[in-house]
Design a protein around this motif. Structure first.
Motif, mmCIF file in Angstrom:
data_model
loop_
_atom_site.group_PDB
_atom_site.id
_atom_site.type_symbol
_atom_site.label_atom_id
_atom_site.label_comp_id
_atom_site.label_asym_id
_atom_site.label_seq_id
_atom_site.Cartn_x
_atom_site.Cartn_y
_atom_site.Cartn_z
ATOM 1 N N LEU A 1 54.434 40.795 34.550
ATOM 2 C CA LEU A 1 54.091 41.037 35.959
ATOM 3 C C LEU A 1 52.696 40.444 36.149
ATOM 4 C CD1 LEU A 1 54.817 42.381 38.692
ATOM 5 C CD2 LEU A 1 53.755 44.473 37.831
ATOM 6 N N VAL A 2 52.655 39.359 36.904
ATOM 7 C CA VAL A 2 51.454 38.511 36.944
ATOM 8 C C VAL A 2 50.547 38.880 38.126
ATOM 9 C CG1 VAL A 2 50.681 36.099 37.095
ATOM 10 C CG2 VAL A 2 52.791 36.658 35.870
ATOM 11 N N GLN A 3 49.260 38.814 37.888
ATOM 12 C CA GLN A 3 48.238 39.087 38.930
ATOM 13 C C GLN A 3 48.380 40.517 39.456
ATOM 14 O OE1 GLN A 3 45.313 38.292 39.766
ATOM 15 N NE2 GLN A 3 45.478 36.404 40.944
ATOM 16 N N ALA A 4 48.602 41.463 38.513
ATOM 17 C CA ALA A 4 48.712 42.870 38.896
ATOM 18 C C ALA A 4 47.307 43.466 38.921
ATOM 19 C CB ALA A 4 49.583 43.614 37.891
ATOM 20 N N GLU A 5 46.997 44.148 39.996
ATOM 21 C CA GLU A 5 45.655 44.722 40.147
ATOM 22 C C GLU A 5 45.749 46.208 40.492
ATOM 23 O OE1 GLU A 5 42.517 41.900 42.169
ATOM 24 O OE2 GLU A 5 44.153 42.297 43.551
ATOM 25 N N ASN A 6 45.034 47.037 39.758
ATOM 26 C CA ASN A 6 44.950 48.447 40.148
ATOM 27 C C ASN A 6 43.892 48.633 41.223
ATOM 28 O OD1 ASN A 6 47.016 49.558 38.549
ATOM 29 N ND2 ASN A 6 45.699 49.349 36.740
ATOM 30 N N THR A 7 42.807 47.921 41.073
ATOM 31 C CA THR A 7 41.772 47.935 42.111
ATOM 32 C C THR A 7 41.684 46.522 42.677
ATOM 33 O OG1 THR A 7 40.617 49.494 40.698
ATOM 34 C CG2 THR A 7 39.376 48.598 42.554
ATOM 35 N N PRO A 8 42.209 46.301 43.869
ATOM 36 C CA PRO A 8 42.211 44.942 44.424
ATOM 37 C C PRO A 8 40.804 44.391 44.632
ATOM 38 C CG PRO A 8 43.676 46.382 45.665
ATOM 39 C CD PRO A 8 42.892 47.258 44.755
ATOM 40 N N ARG A 9 40.643 43.129 44.255
ATOM 41 C CA ARG A 9 39.364 42.444 44.442
ATOM 42 C C ARG A 9 39.513 41.392 45.532
ATOM 43 N NH1 ARG A 9 40.016 40.211 38.677
ATOM 44 N NH2 ARG A 9 42.077 40.149 39.625
#
Ligand code: NIG
Ligand code: FE
Length: 417
Positions: A11-19
């Motif tokens: 799962l690519v470019q997964a972010e918990n805290t979006p930047r």
């Protein structure tokens, strides 16, 4: 409606805290979850995680129908955001392509009435319906290549009526396609033939007539100027960006494609969302961009197609800057909107790593078109705009296999496309 995708290889470019974007060394870091699941609810990403933590009971407990997709061996990648295109146009320009093969430069072709003015002549004759149909086909084409958000510019009308016509076509594309679209007013793409030798008068027309009319119909999100040698000067650009700003149009400009034009500096002065092309970037331009909120955007397709010098991308990243990549899809300098190929060009010609080109065509390019809160990564609450690949080894294979599409299933706004 819920869709649960399971057994995702990566799962690519997964972010918990979006930047909002990534810069410098962070460009080579990419959030990848191995053996993952992803839940889509309506048009949004609802949750995701590792397979070992998947609580299917909780997902199925509401009694709602859940569509399940098994993505064994496959990657889930956020859709490309193409932050710079001119995909509303009439007719193609392969004759100039031949001129180029025979050795004429972009500027020489423009001087002979080719280039942008050639497209302007054709767009003025085309109906809104014809333009819409052709652009609609191009949207379908790029959606198939994995693009989920696209910025589209006017700039082939070069008179008030034709510029408005182009922008109305873009408005209709916003309404009638599932892509996330932003529109940019680019009246200052070139000086039209009837204003030859009267550039300042044309700039006055843009400021006094075009910008107010575009704003009155709320047709443009952004304003663009081709600030470069042989096109518009820094002074012209300053005046037009100032006028656009008064109507709430943030700048996204064409800068430093043909020379050290001062375009980057005037863009940063007006807090442009992005400055694009950037073949000519030195220490002064880098210093100016550092600490700004302006996304340096490189268009590898145009440099490739026109055999131009390559933007010093490595130098910019090593200086700590972010970089976005976009296609520049247009009939003159980049007749392709294939963002996957743009990634490959980023790797091959600009020595960017696979992680860097993925960041540059998703997160950073989302910022460059002002949609980073909605798309550009796999994050809870963002739009479910992503694609599932065919079975492949991993992220590096995407730019490596430079002509294969490698896309099996596309989701746009939560729906299978
Ligand atoms: O982004 N550089 C200026 N404008 C376009 C070219 C448009 C054309 O040639 O039609 C570009 O490359
Ligand atoms: Fe362009």
């Amino acid at each position: 409606m819920k869709t649960l995708i399971i057994n995702i290889k990566q799962l690519v470019q997964a972010e918990n805290t979006p930047r909002p974007w990534v810069a410098g060394k962070d460009m080579s870091r990419l959030g990848v979850i191995e053996n993952a699941w992803l839940l889509v609810e309506d048009d949004k990403i609802a949750s995701f995680g590792e397979m070992k933590d998947l609580d299917t009971e909780a997902i199925y407990s509401g009694g709602e129908i859940v569509k399940e997709i098994d993505a064994t061996g496959r990657l889930v990648v956020p859709s490309y955001c193409d932050s710079h295109t001119h995909l509303v146009y009439a007719g193609s320009r392969e004759i100039e392509y031949i001129d180029k093969i025979r050795g004429l430069s972009y500027e020489e072709i423009a001087k002979r009435g080719g280039g942008i003015l050639n497209s302007a002549e054709r767009i003025r004759k085309a109906s809104e319906e014809e333009l819409f149909d052709a652009a609609y086909d191009r949207i379908q084409e790029i959606a198939g290549f994995g693009t989920g958000a696209v910025e589209i510019k006017s700039g082939y009308g070069l008179d008030t009526e034709s510029e408005l016509k182009m922008l109305r076509v873009i408005r209709r594309l916003k309404q009638e396609t599932p892509l996330l679209i932003k529109s940019t007013f680019l009246g200052a793409h070139a000086v039209p033939a009837e204003y030859k030798g009267r550039q300042t008068e044309y700039v006055d027309l843009i400021i006094n007539e075009m910008i107010p009319m575009v704003a009155a119909e709320e047709l443009a999100d952004y304003i663009d100027v081709f600030c470069d040698k042989g096109f518009f000067t820094v002074e012209d650009t300053d005046r037009m960006l100032n006028a656009g700003m008064k109507y709430g149009m943030r700048a996204k400009i064409h800068a430093n494609e043909l020379d050290y034009s001062g375009g980057i500096q005037v863009g940063v002065k007006y807090d442009a969302l992005s400055v694009d092309h950037l073949e000519y970037v030195g220490d002064e331009e880098i210093a100016c961009l550092l600490g700004s909120e302006t996304m340096p955007t490189v268009l590898p397709g145009a440099a490739f197609f026109l055999n131009m010098p390559y933007s010093p991308v490595r130098k910019m990243i090593e200086a700590g800057l972010p970089v976005a990549l976009a296609s520049d899809y247009n009939p003159g300098s980049s007749p392709s909107g294939n963002m996957k190929f743009i990634m490959s060009l980023g790797c091959i010609n600009y020595k960017m790593l696979p992680e860097e080109v993925i960041n540059a065509t998703t997160l950073n390019s989302a910022y460059a078109m002002g949609v980073q809160d909605e798309v550009g990564s796999i994050a809870v609450g963002k739009l479910a705009n992503f694609y599932i690949t065919t079975p492949i080894s991993g992220i590096e294979y995407l730019p490596y296999a430079y002509t294969a599409n490698l896309i099996e299933t596309i989701f746009l706004k939560g729906e299978q496309y």
